[in-house]
Design an enzyme around this catalytic site. Structure first.
Site, short mmCIF file in Angstrom:
data_model
loop_
_atom_site.label_atom_id
_atom_site.label_comp_id
_atom_site.label_asym_id
_atom_site.label_seq_id
_atom_site.Cartn_x
_atom_site.Cartn_y
_atom_site.Cartn_z
CG HIS A 72 -2.21 -1.05 1.12
ND1 HIS A 72 -3.46 -0.86 0.73
CD2 HIS A 72 -2.07 -2.33 1.15
CE1 HIS A 72 -3.72 -1.87 0.68
NE2 HIS A 72 -3.36 -2.88 0.86
CG ASP A 110 0.23 9.25 0.81
OD1 ASP A 110 0.02 7.86 0.91
OD2 ASP A 110 -0.49 9.92 1.27
C1 GDG Z 1 -2.02 3.86 3.33
C2 GDG Z 1 -1.07 4.49 2.37
C3 GDG Z 1 -2.79 4.30 0.68
C4 GDG Z 1 -8.10 10.38 8.15
N1 GDG Z 1 -8.30 11.06 9.01
C5 GDG Z 1 -9.27 10.88 9.42
C6 GDG Z 1 -9.99 9.75 8.87
N2 GDG Z 1 -8.88 9.59 7.88
C7 GDG Z 1 -9.17 8.41 6.88
C8 GDG Z 1 -9.25 9.04 5.59
C9 GDG Z 1 -8.99 7.97 4.60
C10 GDG Z 1 -7.90 7.24 5.47
O1 GDG Z 1 -8.11 7.73 6.69
C11 GDG Z 1 -6.53 7.67 5.07
O2 GDG Z 1 -6.00 7.12 3.96
P1 GDG Z 1 -4.65 7.46 2.84
O3 GDG Z 1 -4.75 6.53 1.74
O4 GDG Z 1 -5.04 9.02 2.65
O5 GDG Z 1 -3.46 7.21 4.05
P2 GDG Z 1 -2.74 6.12 4.66
O6 GDG Z 1 -3.61 5.96 6.22
O7 GDG Z 1 -1.45 6.30 5.16
O8 GDG Z 1 -2.74 4.88 3.99
C12 GDG Z 1 -1.72 5.42 1.39
C13 GDG Z 1 -3.70 3.58 1.61
O9 GDG Z 1 -2.81 2.89 2.63
C14 GDG Z 1 -4.57 2.41 0.83
O10 GDG Z 1 -3.79 1.76 0.11
O11 GDG Z 1 -3.63 5.27 -0.19
O12 GDG Z 1 -0.84 5.75 0.44
O13 GDG Z 1 -0.20 5.26 3.08
O14 GDG Z 1 -9.91 7.29 4.49
O15 GDG Z 1 -10.48 9.79 5.21
N3 GDG Z 1 -10.96 9.05 9.09
C15 GDG Z 1 -11.75 9.54 10.26
N4 GDG Z 1 -11.34 10.43 11.10
C16 GDG Z 1 -10.20 11.29 10.86
O16 GDG Z 1 -9.90 11.96 11.45
N5 GDG Z 1 -13.11 8.73 10.48
#
Ligand code: GDG
Length: 456
Positions: free
Chosen positions: A156, A364
């Site tokens: 990921h 990312d």
């Molecule tokens: C890894 C990889 C890849 C964030 N703050 C809150 C909240 N979130 C949710 C977001 C989103 C998720 O968490 C974050 O997803 P990301 O993809 O942006 O980043 P990572 O957590 O680092 O994920 C990344 C992913 O895996 C999937 O393959 O895209 O590159 O690093 O859904 O909305 N959700 C809530 N409260 C928050 O304050 N409820």
């Protein structure tokens, strides 16, 4: 049809209170179909009996099988090697890479325990799909215990070119271990290319034009499979949320000011200090925006036992204090900064009412927040996505304003451009982004990977 067995470090059981912020949990949660088994760590740590069996839960037709970790395993496997060594290295942060031999051994030992606990639960024709950097050697450990299954691995996060991977002791063994999988998946062509270069440099093996190669008698297929979101569901949540009391309160608190929003786990890969500095640069260079715009950053704390994260939190507290101290007026504070996770639906509503989504990671794998921001917008008056060129999502979402997050002036100019952008251009960009975000569902992500993993 063969059963799918998903393996990831943490398992998100649906009835768990306080679902955590994090991309993997969100993405896998919405892609799970009845009949699937999901195996991993329960999140609990403490005493673990020798030979303890996994705990089993059933919910909505999905079986959740979890094991606990000891404190020592948590320290070495999770805090140490996974998040103190692999995470920084694979996000191109060589200066933060902390390698300890005993943590590397602890990492291998936990992967081995995962393999020993999982194997008795497997049926002969199961398809096993392992997720993310905590479990690179799980495929090899399962093979060592005799598993003849089709086993796939999806990363990921990004992958680094050979010159960077070389700082990891035993890089060759690390790469060779990954070749125990039948299928290895990445979000982007760049990540795939870096991995294949490592296979070439460390193992002396070249892939064919499709990314297939043979190592020690096993054919490995390397695929690109960008993860997506359930855009329809997120859009509905956003539309519902803007009619609710929290968004109303938020609107009232803004007094017609424009809102720039960011939401990320509190993680150094997300470029938060750089983002705050860019916002300060905007206020410096384009003073007309002072008092007319504010930035809200939700940065839910994560991995609080890892030293680099404690330091980041202290740095951010100070930086936000400095910027707010410098620019605030008696009736306006430029940055609102929260380290508690926010309810997902509320967040969706805030995205919808914001003029700008600021998604500027330094590196990312994909970044789902970028896709969620697009999904949340209204077609009548869409906001503008400002996106780092170093997020995997930039490969798909080229109609966003793409920025280099290291260039504070460039990001400040993009914010200024977005604040002044006419409705016509906003709509045009958003429609193009919308089509892409709607096309990339979690089901499509799963189906693409499984099409490669199923036996020919
Ligand atoms: C890894 C990889 C890849 C964030 N703050 C809150 C909240 N979130 C949710 C977001 C989103 C998720 O968490 C974050 O997803 P990301 O993809 O942006 O980043 P990572 O957590 O680092 O994920 C990344 C992913 O895996 C999937 O393959 O895209 O590159 O690093 O859904 O909305 N959700 C809530 N409260 C928050 O304050 N409820």
């Amino acid at each position: 049809m063969a059963r799918l067995v998903i393996v990831s470090n943490r398992v998100q059981i649906p009835h768990e209170k306080n679902p955590r912020a994090g991309g993997l949990a969100v993405a896998l949660g919405s892609g799970l179909v009845p009949g699937t088994m999901w195996f991993g760590w329960s999140g609990k740590r403490g005493h673990v009996e020798e030979g303890a069996k996994p705990a089993l839960h059933e919910a909505q037709g999905v079986t959740y099988a979890t094991i606990d970790l000891t404190e020592r395993e948590y320290d070495d496997f999770y805090v140490g090697f996974s998040n103190g060594a692999l995470w920084p290295l694979l996000h191109f942060r060589m200066g933060l890479f902390e390698f300890k031999r005993e943590e590397e051994e602890g990492y291998a030992a936990v992967n081995n325990r995962f393999a020993e606990s999982l194997l008795p639960l497997l049926k002969d024709d199961d398809l096993v799909w392992v997720h993310d950097y905590h479990l690179f050697p799980l495929g090899a450990a399962l093979r060592a215990h005799g598993a003849g299954h089709r086993i796939g691995f999806f990363l990921h996060i990004p992958f680094v070119p050979p010159a960077m991977l070389a700082i990891m002791p035993r890089a060759r063994e690390f790469i060779a271990g990954i070749c125990a999988y039948d299928v290895v998946g990445f979000h982007t062509e760049d990540h795939k290319k870096a991995f294949l270069e490592c296979v070439h440099v460390f193992l002396g093996v070249s892939a064919d034009k499709d990314g297939n190669f043979v190592f020690e008698g096993r054919r490995v297929q390397v695929v690109v499979d960008p993860i997506g979101i359930d855009a329809e569901e997120f859009a509905a949540a956003a539309a519902r949320s803007v009619r609710g009391t929290k968004v109303k309160r938020m609107r009232e608190s803004l007094f017609e000011r424009k809102l720039v929003i960011g939401a990320d786990r509190l993680d150094y890969s997300k470029g938060l200090p750089q983002r705050f500095r860019a916002f300060a640069r905007l206020l410096d260079r384009f003073p007309a925006h002072r008092r007319h715009v504010l930035m809200m950053q939700v940065a839910a704390t994560s991995r609080e036992d890892v030293d680099q994260y404690k330091q980041l939190r202290r740095d951010l507290d100070r930086l936000v204090g400095d910027i707010n101290g410098r620019f605030s007026e008696f009736d306006w504070t430029p940055i609102r900064y929260m380290t508690r996770a926010m309810n997902r639906t509320t967040l969706a509503g805030f995205y919808r009412m914001a003029q700008i989504g600021l998604v500027t990671p330094l590196r990312d794998g994909m970044n789902l927040v970028a896709k969620e921001f697009v999904a949340a917008q209204s077609s009548a008056d869409p906001g503008v996505l400002i996106l780092s060129q170093f997020a995997g999502a930039a490969h798909e979402l080229g109609e966003a304003l793409l920025v280099n997050p290291f260039d504070a002036d460039g990001v400040a100019e993009a914010i200024d451009q977005a604040l002044n952008m006419e409705l016509g251009e906003r709509k045009e960009r958003w429609h193009a982004l919308r089509d892409k975000v709607w096309a990339g569902t979690p089901e499509r992500f799963t189906e693409t990977f499984l099409a490669a993993l199923r036996p020919a």
